[in-house]
Design a protein around this motif. Structure first.
Motif, PDB file in Angstrom:
ATOM      1  N   LEU A 119       0.816  -1.209   0.000  1.00  0.00           N
ATOM      2  CA  LEU A 119       0.000   0.000   0.000  1.00  0.00           C
ATOM      3  C   LEU A 119       0.856   1.268   0.000  1.00  0.00           C
ATOM      4  CD1 LEU A 119      -2.926   0.993   0.008  1.00  0.00           C
ATOM      5  CD2 LEU A 119      -2.810   1.075   2.505  1.00  0.00           C
ATOM      6  N   ASN A 120       2.062   1.204   0.607  1.00  0.00           N
ATOM      7  CA  ASN A 120       2.905   2.400   0.648  1.00  0.00           C
ATOM      8  C   ASN A 120       3.513   2.747  -0.712  1.00  0.00           C
ATOM      9  OD1 ASN A 120       4.752   0.304   0.540  1.00  0.00           O
ATOM     10  ND2 ASN A 120       6.167   1.222   2.009  1.00  0.00           N
ATOM     11  N   SER A 121       3.248   1.909  -1.730  1.00  0.00           N
ATOM     12  CA  SER A 121       3.710   2.243  -3.094  1.00  0.00           C
ATOM     13  C   SER A 121       2.640   2.984  -3.882  1.00  0.00           C
ATOM     14  CB  SER A 121       4.088   0.954  -3.837  1.00  0.00           C
ATOM     15  OG  SER A 121       2.925   0.178  -4.133  1.00  0.00           O
ATOM     16  N   THR A 122       1.557   3.352  -3.202  1.00  0.00           N
ATOM     17  CA  THR A 122       0.426   4.019  -3.863  1.00  0.00           C
ATOM     18  C   THR A 122       0.862   5.288  -4.594  1.00  0.00           C
ATOM     19  OG1 THR A 122      -1.147   3.191  -2.235  1.00  0.00           O
ATOM     20  CG2 THR A 122      -1.811   5.130  -3.484  1.00  0.00           C
ATOM     21  N   ILE A 123       0.365   5.457  -5.783  1.00  0.00           N
ATOM     22  CA  ILE A 123       0.571   6.690  -6.553  1.00  0.00           C
ATOM     23  C   ILE A 123      -0.782   7.374  -6.695  1.00  0.00           C
ATOM     24  CG2 ILE A 123       1.228   7.679  -8.775  1.00  0.00           C
ATOM     25  CD1 ILE A 123       3.225   5.389  -9.092  1.00  0.00           C
ATOM     26  N   VAL A 124      -0.846   8.589  -6.169  1.00  0.00           N
ATOM     27  CA  VAL A 124      -2.091   9.362  -6.210  1.00  0.00           C
ATOM     28  C   VAL A 124      -2.050  10.326  -7.392  1.00  0.00           C
ATOM     29  CG1 VAL A 124      -3.498  11.064  -4.985  1.00  0.00           C
ATOM     30  CG2 VAL A 124      -2.453   9.172  -3.717  1.00  0.00           C
ATOM     31  N   LYS A 125      -3.130  10.373  -8.129  1.00  0.00           N
ATOM     32  CA  LYS A 125      -3.255  11.306  -9.250  1.00  0.00           C
ATOM     33  C   LYS A 125      -4.545  12.104  -9.105  1.00  0.00           C
ATOM     34  CE  LYS A 125      -0.538   8.626 -12.571  1.00  0.00           C
ATOM     35  NZ  LYS A 125      -0.518   7.979 -13.920  1.00  0.00           N
ATOM     36  N   GLY A 126      -4.499  13.340  -9.583  1.00  0.00           N
ATOM     37  CA  GLY A 126      -5.673  14.204  -9.521  1.00  0.00           C
ATOM     38  C   GLY A 126      -5.616  15.223  -8.407  1.00  0.00           C
ATOM     39  N   SER A 127      -4.617  15.103  -7.521  1.00  0.00           N
ATOM     40  CA  SER A 127      -4.443  16.059  -6.428  1.00  0.00           C
ATOM     41  C   SER A 127      -3.254  16.958  -6.733  1.00  0.00           C
ATOM     42  CB  SER A 127      -4.200  15.317  -5.105  1.00  0.00           C
ATOM     43  OG  SER A 127      -3.716  16.199  -4.113  1.00  0.00           O
TER      44      SER A 127
END
Length: 397
Positions: A119-127
């Protein structure tokens, strides 16, 4: 999901309490690769808005999830899985970063959050706020890698072998890299005042010292919703309070007692170049600076230089006097020293008057009682700056 309704109700009440902010919807849609680690097949989300902690949770469906809610301004958020107790205990014991959690900046609009591995490899887009966080991280990663390498190759072996020379060399290298990290952060902060991560960066940058002449113009450029938040308003108040002891301000007078019970005031040494030294017997970095102060005082005490130590002790008031006086004798402090006792309820202590946020803090005051320089920390560079400044000022007499 109940917390969402509490949050909506709080937002409805916000105008009654003077918070003029408009909340906007967000949707966070994500995918977790290792979702089977979640013992309850649930993913949790939390972040803060105007001092209210927002908590939410939703079920994972083959690793997919969606959160919906309202947000007034971008804020640090955490998504996390509930893992087996043995896994949680391991991470708590080792203090390693949890690989079943991810920190990012929540923002309005449609956001995606995909983790191809843990989960700590999550890439967030749109923010946009998280884009800025990732941009800064990319700039800092080489320095963090250099720190890790230096510790592995030099620091760890030196500490294990109790090699004092090796430890000193490693400390200098680490200090240099840390300085480079600070420089990168500062450059990013001052070149991105419109970023929604700027307030968090600013609070870190001014954790130990805040000069309003430098900070206020930057803060005025921040996004309106950031300045209107509880955190932004609290920081604005801190800027105002810092003006009382800003560079160029008259140093506030105070009266405290020395070890013999005699009252000593700041006004009593006006006409001299005065160094206020905020320290405590418990503060190792503070006491590391005292050998240097002994030399400085011996060299300049007959040329119009005075040191006024203000000790801030921790623990039981009835024990503070002894701890303070023992330290005075151990460190051979022959200059003026007073104990910063707790004041009456509602009144500021001397350290609070001077906005002291870290120890040691040293404040140089000219013969007219004007604050001219502040030194926070115990580095050799700070000691040299102090030496140079005292020498220059007293040579002009």
């Amino acid at each position: 999901m109940k917390s969402k309704y509490i949050y909506v109700f709080a937002l409805m009440l916000a105008p009654l309490f003077g918070v003029a902010q408009m909340s906007k919807p967000f949707t966070l849609t994500g995918q977790v690769f290792d979702y089977k680690r979640a013992v309850d097949q649930t993913i949790y989300l939390k972040f803060k808005q105007n001092g209210i902690e927002i908590k939410d949770s939703t079920k994972l469906i083959n690793g997919s999830y969606t959160f919906k809610g309202l947000i007034s301004y971008p804020a640090i958020a955490i998504i996390q899985l509930k893992v087996a107790d043995s896994v949680a205990t391991y991470y708590a014991r080792t203090r390693m970063l949890k690989d079943y959690a991810h920190e990012f900046y929540m923002d309005k609009g449609k956001l995606s959050a995909n983790a191809a591995q843990k989960l700590n490899s999550t890439i967030v887009k749109g923010s946009k706020a998280d884009d800025d966080r990732q941009e800064l991280k990319t700039k800092l990663d080489p320095y963090y890698a250099a720190n890790s390498k230096a510790y592995k190759e030099e620091g760890d072996p030196a500490y294990k072998n109790k090699d004092s020379i090796g430890i000193a060399n490693y400390t200098k290298k680490r200090s240099k890299i840390d300085g480079q990290i600070d420089s990168v952060k500062k450059a990013y902060l001052f070149s991105h005042p419109q970023s929604c991560i700027a307030l968090d960066m600013l609070r870190e940058y001014t954790q130990s010292i805040l000069e309003p002449a430098e900070i206020e113009p930057l803060f005025k450029q921040f996004q309106p919703e950031i300045k209107a938040s509880d955190e932004g308003q609290a920081y604005a108040k801190r800027i105002e309070s810092s003006k009382v002891t800003a560079l160029g301000a008259a140093a506030p007078d105070f009266i405290l007692k020395d070890r013999n019970g005699k009252e000593v005031s700041l006004a009593s040494v006006k006409g001299k170049l005065v160094l206020l030294d905020f320290w405590g017997s418990w503060c190792f970095p503070c006491r590391q600076t005292h050998p240097h102060l002994r030399k400085l005082y011996a060299e300049y005490k007959d040329r119009g230089f005075e040191i006024l130590g203000v000790a801030n002790e921790l623990g039981k008031p009835e024990e503070n006097y002894k701890k303070w006086t023992v330290a005075l004798d151990q460190d051979q402090m022959s200059w003026l020293n007073v104990l910063n006792n707790k004041t009456e309820i509602g009144k500021l202590s001397v350290s609070e008057k001077y906005n002291v946020k870290a120890y040691p803090t040293k404040i140089l005051i000219d013969k007219n009682g004007i604050i001219i320089k502040k030194f926070v920390g115990s580095s050799e560079a700070k000691a040299k700056d102090l030496d140079d400044m005292v020498a220059q000022i007293l040579s002009e007499k």
